[in-house]
Design a protein around this motif. Structure first.
Motif, short mmCIF file in Angstrom:
data_model
loop_
_atom_site.label_atom_id
_atom_site.label_comp_id
_atom_site.label_asym_id
_atom_site.label_seq_id
_atom_site.Cartn_x
_atom_site.Cartn_y
_atom_site.Cartn_z
N LEU A 80 24.01 3.30 11.55
CA LEU A 80 23.80 3.91 10.37
C LEU A 80 24.53 3.61 8.99
N VAL A 81 23.92 3.71 8.49
CA VAL A 81 24.84 3.04 6.54
C VAL A 81 25.94 4.77 6.23
N LYS A 82 26.56 4.31 4.91
CA LYS A 82 27.29 5.68 4.40
C LYS A 82 26.61 5.12 2.86
N SER A 134 20.48 3.02 8.85
CA SER A 134 20.35 1.69 8.01
C SER A 134 18.59 2.09 7.65
N ALA A 135 17.79 1.93 7.80
CA ALA A 135 16.54 1.33 8.11
C ALA A 135 15.60 2.19 7.25
N VAL A 190 28.29 2.27 9.30
CA VAL A 190 29.27 3.26 9.66
C VAL A 190 29.08 3.35 11.60
N LEU A 191 29.80 2.84 11.89
CA LEU A 191 29.82 2.49 13.55
C LEU A 191 29.67 4.04 14.51
N GLY A 240 25.90 9.34 17.13
CA GLY A 240 24.74 8.40 15.79
C GLY A 240 23.30 8.43 14.81
N GLU A 241 22.21 8.82 15.92
CA GLU A 241 20.73 9.62 13.97
C GLU A 241 20.90 10.43 14.84
N SER A 242 21.41 11.34 15.71
CA SER A 242 21.25 12.81 16.51
C SER A 242 21.74 13.56 15.42
#
Length: 121
Positions: free
Chosen positions: A10-12, A76-77, A105-106, A117-119
């Motif tokens: 993930l990214v912020k 991040s994609a 984002v960790l 995570g993504e969910s």
């Protein structure tokens, strides 16, 4: 670490934009199905160093200019797609349009369900 190195995770994205551009940026990100965002009213200055305004014949230097800080956490994609959407809508080609920052984002945790995570987004 470049954006290309963040193929997973993930990214912020933090975008400092002009206040009157917020509705347009929000609409564009909603079209891209960005699930949520945080918006904060902030003040700051960059290269311009503020501006001078006049009130009752006296000059006042306003050091900090009002901005909107928009934060989104995404897979991040999708980083380049979201950056380009924000830039496209927020740009006026004048000094003071703002900046976009991208940080890894960790983890993300949904408090109610403990999804990660993504969910959790």
């Amino acid at each position: 670490m470049s954006v290309d190195e963040l193929e997973t995770g993930l990214v912020k994205i933090e975008a400092m934009i002009r206040p009157f551009k917020l509705d347009d940026v929000k609409e564009r990100l909603t079209e891209l199905d960005v699930g949520g965002m945080t918006v904060t009213e902030v003040k700051g200055f960059g290269r311009t160093g503020g501006k001078t305004e006049f009130y009752r014949g006296s000059a006042y230097v306003i050091d900090f200019v009002p901005k909107i800080k928009l934060e989104v956490v995404i897979p991040s994609a999708r980083t380049e797609e979201v950056i380009e959407a924000i830039r496209e809508v927020a740009a006026s080609e004048r000094i003071g349009d703002g900046k976009i920052f991208v940080t890894p984002v960790l983890d993300a945790v949904r408090i109610r369900t403990d999804e990660r995570g993504e969910s959790a987004l």
